[in-house]
Write a protein that holds these residues in place. Structure first.
Motif, PDB file in Angstrom:
ATOM      1  N   ASN A  11      16.293  12.537 -12.787  1.00  0.00           N
ATOM      2  CA  ASN A  11      15.669  12.084 -11.544  1.00  0.00           C
ATOM      3  C   ASN A  11      15.905  10.583 -11.408  1.00  0.00           C
ATOM      4  OD1 ASN A  11      14.008  11.351  -9.415  1.00  0.00           O
ATOM      5  ND2 ASN A  11      12.404  12.798  -9.984  1.00  0.00           N
ATOM      6  N   ARG A  12      16.861  10.212 -10.598  1.00  0.00           N
ATOM      7  CA  ARG A  12      17.219   8.801 -10.415  1.00  0.00           C
ATOM      8  C   ARG A  12      16.568   8.279  -9.125  1.00  0.00           C
ATOM      9  NH1 ARG A  12      23.317   6.322 -10.956  1.00  0.00           N
ATOM     10  NH2 ARG A  12      22.754   4.122 -10.731  1.00  0.00           N
ATOM     11  N   GLY A  34      14.085   9.394  -7.485  1.00  0.00           N
ATOM     12  CA  GLY A  34      13.742  10.447  -6.540  1.00  0.00           C
ATOM     13  C   GLY A  34      14.909  11.337  -6.163  1.00  0.00           C
ATOM     14  N   GLU A  35      16.130  10.937  -6.493  1.00  0.00           N
ATOM     15  CA  GLU A  35      17.310  11.758  -6.228  1.00  0.00           C
ATOM     16  C   GLU A  35      17.723  12.453  -7.520  1.00  0.00           C
ATOM     17  OE1 GLU A  35      20.014  10.024  -2.894  1.00  0.00           O
ATOM     18  OE2 GLU A  35      19.590   8.399  -4.301  1.00  0.00           O
ATOM     19  N   LYS A  36      17.761  13.775  -7.482  1.00  0.00           N
ATOM     20  CA  LYS A  36      18.021  14.548  -8.689  1.00  0.00           C
ATOM     21  C   LYS A  36      19.491  14.918  -8.820  1.00  0.00           C
ATOM     22  CE  LYS A  36      13.309  16.368  -8.779  1.00  0.00           C
ATOM     23  NZ  LYS A  36      12.455  17.571  -8.778  1.00  0.00           N
ATOM     24  N   LEU A  37      19.949  14.970 -10.069  1.00  0.00           N
ATOM     25  CA  LEU A  37      21.339  15.333 -10.342  1.00  0.00           C
ATOM     26  C   LEU A  37      21.416  16.146 -11.618  1.00  0.00           C
ATOM     27  CD1 LEU A  37      23.049  13.059 -12.582  1.00  0.00           C
ATOM     28  CD2 LEU A  37      21.613  11.727 -11.047  1.00  0.00           C
ATOM     29  N   LEU A  75      14.128   2.552 -11.411  1.00  0.00           N
ATOM     30  CA  LEU A  75      14.484   3.879 -10.909  1.00  0.00           C
ATOM     31  C   LEU A  75      13.880   5.014 -11.724  1.00  0.00           C
ATOM     32  CD1 LEU A  75      18.256   3.188 -10.151  1.00  0.00           C
ATOM     33  CD2 LEU A  75      16.355   3.262  -8.516  1.00  0.00           C
ATOM     34  N   PRO A  87      28.768  11.131  -5.294  1.00  0.00           N
ATOM     35  CA  PRO A  87      27.936  10.200  -4.514  1.00  0.00           C
ATOM     36  C   PRO A  87      27.334   9.159  -5.448  1.00  0.00           C
ATOM     37  CG  PRO A  87      26.864  12.327  -4.742  1.00  0.00           C
ATOM     38  CD  PRO A  87      28.251  12.507  -5.270  1.00  0.00           C
ATOM     39  N   ARG A  88      26.903   8.056  -4.903  1.00  0.00           N
ATOM     40  CA  ARG A  88      26.497   6.907  -5.702  1.00  0.00           C
ATOM     41  C   ARG A  88      25.410   7.236  -6.723  1.00  0.00           C
ATOM     42  NH1 ARG A  88      23.146   2.449  -5.928  1.00  0.00           N
ATOM     43  NH2 ARG A  88      24.186   0.498  -6.518  1.00  0.00           N
ATOM     44  N   HIS A  89      24.409   8.039  -6.349  1.00  0.00           N
ATOM     45  CA  HIS A  89      23.290   8.267  -7.275  1.00  0.00           C
ATOM     46  C   HIS A  89      23.689   9.133  -8.476  1.00  0.00           C
ATOM     47  CE1 HIS A  89      22.980  12.099  -5.040  1.00  0.00           C
ATOM     48  NE2 HIS A  89      22.275  12.546  -6.054  1.00  0.00           N
ATOM     49  N   LYS A  90      24.847   9.810  -8.395  1.00  0.00           N
ATOM     50  CA  LYS A  90      25.290  10.653  -9.505  1.00  0.00           C
ATOM     51  C   LYS A  90      26.249   9.926 -10.450  1.00  0.00           C
ATOM     52  CE  LYS A  90      24.784  15.012  -6.980  1.00  0.00           C
ATOM     53  NZ  LYS A  90      25.449  16.267  -6.556  1.00  0.00           N
TER      54      LYS A  90
END
Length: 305
Positions: free
Chosen positions: A195-196, A198-201, A229, A261-264
């Motif tokens: 969980n970065r 709030g964005e999960k990968l 984060l 994508p950036r968050h991954k």
């Protein structure tokens, strides 16, 4: 072993896997199919290709026990000429859950195939089935799926607990989805989700990108603590023989920037000589995660990218 018993076939068991001697043993015993794990396929792809006579009776190589990256399957087949049949299983389901069709033209890249004699569905957080293409947890039921888990108490006494829910479904802890035709795709384990902010990968998606680089033989992506984060993904990679770390990290950064994508994208990529693995060669991500937590004070993991 069960497949051989049921079909009346013969089974050849090696004391241990030796990549350099593998194809000579295949030539000696002339099997019709191979039982492998992804680590074996990767190691064999780095060996000299087998002679055509060695493959005279060989129909396919079955892959099991660990997630099979598409790049590993494609590299092995291109190098050897042997098609790979991907499968998915677990002890609680008497081994087999899904398998690629025997017809190679019906297989789908990235899929673990279709259910084999077992009930399978994908459910959401509300425990209801999700539509095709939607991710959720894979659950199973059927006569071959266990109903209870046997446990030892702190005093050594045996106890048991239910393995299934009230509707008879066994939660696998695996996350995935099914397409319109019922093919199953796995994306990772529920307890591995990062969980970065709030964005999960899912680590497996990032690992598959890293493994697409020709210099990388194995990879593990885990969560590292981050002050702002909460968590960020960090990657550890092992390079193939005769490859050096010079320039590879920069190339992997660019590869991730192109395909994720950036968050991954990993906040850090580290080249290491080895990764902890189990008996089948499967990378033990939990052990890698424990090492990262032990190094949580390292300033290199404190910044964001």
């Amino acid at each position: 072993m069960l497949a051989a018993l049921v079909s009346g076939a013969s089974l050849v068991l090696d004391p241990r896997f030796e990549a350099g001697a593998y194809w000579s043993r295949v030539m000696e015993w002339s099997p019709t199919w191979l039982n492998t794990v992804p680590a074996m396929l990767g190691a064999l792809a780095a060996q000299p290709a087998p002679h055509e006579a060695t493959l005279a009776r060989l129909r396919f190589a079955r892959s099991a026990s660990a997630p099979l990256p598409v790049s590993t399957s494609e590299t092995f087949t291109a190098h050897t000429g042997v098609a790979v049949l991907n499968t998915y299983g677990m002890t609680e389901a008497a081994g087999q859950i899904t398998a690629d069709p025997l017809d190679s033209s019906a297989r789908r890249a990235g899929s673990v195939g279709l259910p084999v004699g077992v009930g399978l569905t994908v459910i959401g957080p509300d425990r209801r089935p999700v539509p095709p293409g939607s991710q959720g947890e894979v659950v199973l039921r059927g006569w071959q799926v266990t109903g209870r888990y046997l446990e030892l108490t702190g005093h050594g006494a045996e106890a048991s607990r239910p393995a299934r829910d009230a509707h008879g479904w066994l939660p696998t802890g695996d996350l995935g989805f099914r397409d319109e035709d019922g093919y199953v795709y796995l994306v990772g384990r529920a307890d591995d989700v990062i969980n970065r902010g709030g964005e999960k990968l899912h680590p497996q998606e990032v690992e598959n990108v890293l493994l697409g680089h020709p210099a990388v033989s194995s990879a593990a992506v885990v969560a590292a603590p981050h002050e702002r984060l909460g968590q960020v993904p960090v990657a550890f990679v092992v390079l193939r023989a005769h490859r050096t770390a010079s320039g590879v990290v920069e190339e992997l950064d660019r590869l991730c920037a192109q395909r994720l994508p950036r968050h991954k994208r990993p906040a850090a990529v580290t080249v290491t000589s080895e990764l902890p693995t189990g008996p089948t060669g499967k990378v033990l991500r939990r052990a890698v995660r424990a090492d990262v937590m032990a190094l949580a004070s390292d300033a290199a993991l404190g910044g964001s990218r």
